[in-house]
Design a protein around this motif. Structure first.
Motif, PDB file in Angstrom:
ATOM      1  N   UNK A  73       0.832  -1.208   0.000  1.00 12.18           N
ATOM      2  CA  UNK A  73       0.000   0.000   0.000  1.00 12.18           C
ATOM      3  C   UNK A  73       0.862   1.252   0.000  1.00 12.18           C
ATOM      4  N   UNK A  74       1.825   1.296   0.888  1.00 14.58           N
ATOM      5  CA  UNK A  74       2.679   2.482   0.965  1.00 14.58           C
ATOM      6  C   UNK A  74       3.449   2.708  -0.326  1.00 14.58           C
ATOM      7  N   UNK A  75       3.887   1.634  -0.974  1.00 17.05           N
ATOM      8  CA  UNK A  75       4.572   1.768  -2.264  1.00 17.05           C
ATOM      9  C   UNK A  75       3.633   2.344  -3.316  1.00 17.05           C
ATOM     10  N   UNK A  76       2.410   1.831  -3.375  1.00 16.32           N
ATOM     11  CA  UNK A  76       1.427   2.332  -4.334  1.00 16.32           C
ATOM     12  C   UNK A  76       1.071   3.781  -4.015  1.00 16.32           C
ATOM     13  N   UNK A  77       0.839   4.085  -2.750  1.00 17.23           N
ATOM     14  CA  UNK A  77       0.510   5.460  -2.354  1.00 17.23           C
ATOM     15  C   UNK A  77       1.613   6.428  -2.798  1.00 17.23           C
ATOM     16  N   UNK A  97       3.811  10.600  -6.573  1.00 16.99           N
ATOM     17  CA  UNK A  97       4.856  11.021  -7.523  1.00 16.99           C
ATOM     18  C   UNK A  97       4.265  11.290  -8.903  1.00 16.99           C
ATOM     19  N   UNK A  98       3.299  10.475  -9.310  1.00 11.27           N
ATOM     20  CA  UNK A  98       2.626  10.708 -10.596  1.00 11.27           C
ATOM     21  C   UNK A  98       1.887  12.038 -10.581  1.00 11.27           C
ATOM     22  N   UNK A  99       1.189  12.319  -9.487  1.00 12.56           N
ATOM     23  CA  UNK A  99       0.463  13.581  -9.364  1.00 12.56           C
ATOM     24  C   UNK A  99       1.433  14.759  -9.365  1.00 12.56           C
ATOM     25  N   UNK A 100       2.555  14.596  -8.719  1.00 11.28           N
ATOM     26  CA  UNK A 100       3.573  15.657  -8.699  1.00 11.28           C
ATOM     27  C   UNK A 100       4.066  15.946 -10.117  1.00 11.28           C
ATOM     28  N   UNK A 124       1.865  16.241  -0.276  1.00 11.98           N
ATOM     29  CA  UNK A 124       0.884  15.161  -0.285  1.00 11.98           C
ATOM     30  C   UNK A 124       0.834  14.452   1.071  1.00 11.98           C
ATOM     31  N   UNK A 125      -0.361  14.058   1.462  1.00  9.95           N
ATOM     32  CA  UNK A 125      -0.616  13.242   2.653  1.00  9.95           C
ATOM     33  C   UNK A 125      -1.651  12.196   2.269  1.00  9.95           C
ATOM     34  N   UNK A 126      -1.322  10.920   2.471  1.00 10.94           N
ATOM     35  CA  UNK A 126      -2.273   9.850   2.167  1.00 10.94           C
ATOM     36  C   UNK A 126      -2.125   8.776   3.240  1.00 10.94           C
ATOM     37  N   UNK A 127      -3.153   8.634   4.069  1.00  5.98           N
ATOM     38  CA  UNK A 127      -3.180   7.598   5.106  1.00  5.98           C
ATOM     39  C   UNK A 127      -4.482   6.820   5.015  1.00  5.98           C
ATOM     40  N   UNK A 137      -5.431  11.214  -6.458  1.00  3.97           N
ATOM     41  CA  UNK A 137      -5.006  10.309  -5.387  1.00  3.97           C
ATOM     42  C   UNK A 137      -6.158   9.418  -4.924  1.00  3.97           C
ATOM     43  N   UNK A 138      -7.329   9.993  -4.737  1.00 10.32           N
ATOM     44  CA  UNK A 138      -8.489   9.215  -4.286  1.00 10.32           C
ATOM     45  C   UNK A 138      -8.809   8.117  -5.293  1.00 10.32           C
ATOM     46  N   UNK A 139      -8.953   8.487  -6.554  1.00 12.26           N
ATOM     47  CA  UNK A 139      -9.368   7.520  -7.577  1.00 12.26           C
ATOM     48  C   UNK A 139      -8.306   6.449  -7.818  1.00 12.26           C
ATOM     49  N   UNK A 140      -7.052   6.842  -7.883  1.00 17.52           N
ATOM     50  CA  UNK A 140      -5.988   5.870  -8.130  1.00 17.52           C
ATOM     51  C   UNK A 140      -5.821   4.914  -6.950  1.00 17.52           C
ATOM     52  N   UNK A 141      -5.944   5.425  -5.734  1.00 16.69           N
ATOM     53  CA  UNK A 141      -5.858   4.567  -4.556  1.00 16.69           C
ATOM     54  C   UNK A 141      -6.943   3.489  -4.621  1.00 16.69           C
ATOM     55  N   UNK A 142      -8.163   3.889  -4.968  1.00 15.94           N
ATOM     56  CA  UNK A 142      -9.280   2.942  -5.047  1.00 15.94           C
ATOM     57  C   UNK A 142      -9.010   1.826  -6.059  1.00 15.94           C
TER      58      UNK A 142
END
Length: 146
Positions: free
Chosen positions: A57-61, A66-69, A78-81, A113-118
């Motif tokens: 998960x952390x690798x994907x997050x 990085x893609x968004x950047x 960025x913050x994603x938890x 981030x939301x959509x890609x995480x899903x």
């Protein structure tokens, strides 16, 4: 570091997310909070259990950030938890924050981030219903149901 990612088995902090996404040149910060809801596809939900693979998960997050950047600017923060374990209705399962110099970039990056995480993160969701039944459910980018 301007990218923070984590999986946790404790309450997520929106205050920490916004503090991390603070910079003198940033005039915009977007905050997304995903919460456990009490109704899904007509069924009354009592709780949700999230099972995940923390390292993957952390690798994907991190990769998603990085893609968004690359797409919306090197200066973004960025913050994603994401939570794991059993969560009651109303509890936050995910907190995502993005800050940028202008609002358009932070809006777009936060949504990304939301959509890609899903779609990409190894997270499994089991809903526990009021009637005592439970079911593993598939995640969706955009739900067309109520």
């Amino acid at each position: 570091m301007t990218i923070h990612v984590a999986t946790k088995d404790e309450v997520l902090s929106t205050e920490a997310a916004l503090a991390h996404c603070s910079a003198p040149g940033h005039g915009a910060a977007d905050l997304f909070i995903g919460r456990v809801r009490d109704l899904n596809q007509g069924r009354q939900v009592r709780a949700v259990s999230y099972d995940l693979h923390p390292v993957l998960c952390n690798n994907v997050f991190r990769e998603i950030c990085k893609e968004a950047r690359q797409e919306w600017g090197e200066s973004l923060h960025f913050w994603l938890e994401h939570r794991q374990g059993r969560l009651a209705v109303g509890e936050a399962s995910v907190v995502i924050a993005v800050s940028s110099p202008h609002r358009d970039e932070s809006f777009r990056a936060c949504r990304y981030l939301v959509e890609q995480m899903k779609h990409r993160a190894p997270i499994w969701k089991q809903e526990h219903y009021v009637d005592g039944d439970s079911e593993w459910v598939k995640g969706h980018a955009l739900c067309s149901h109520g």
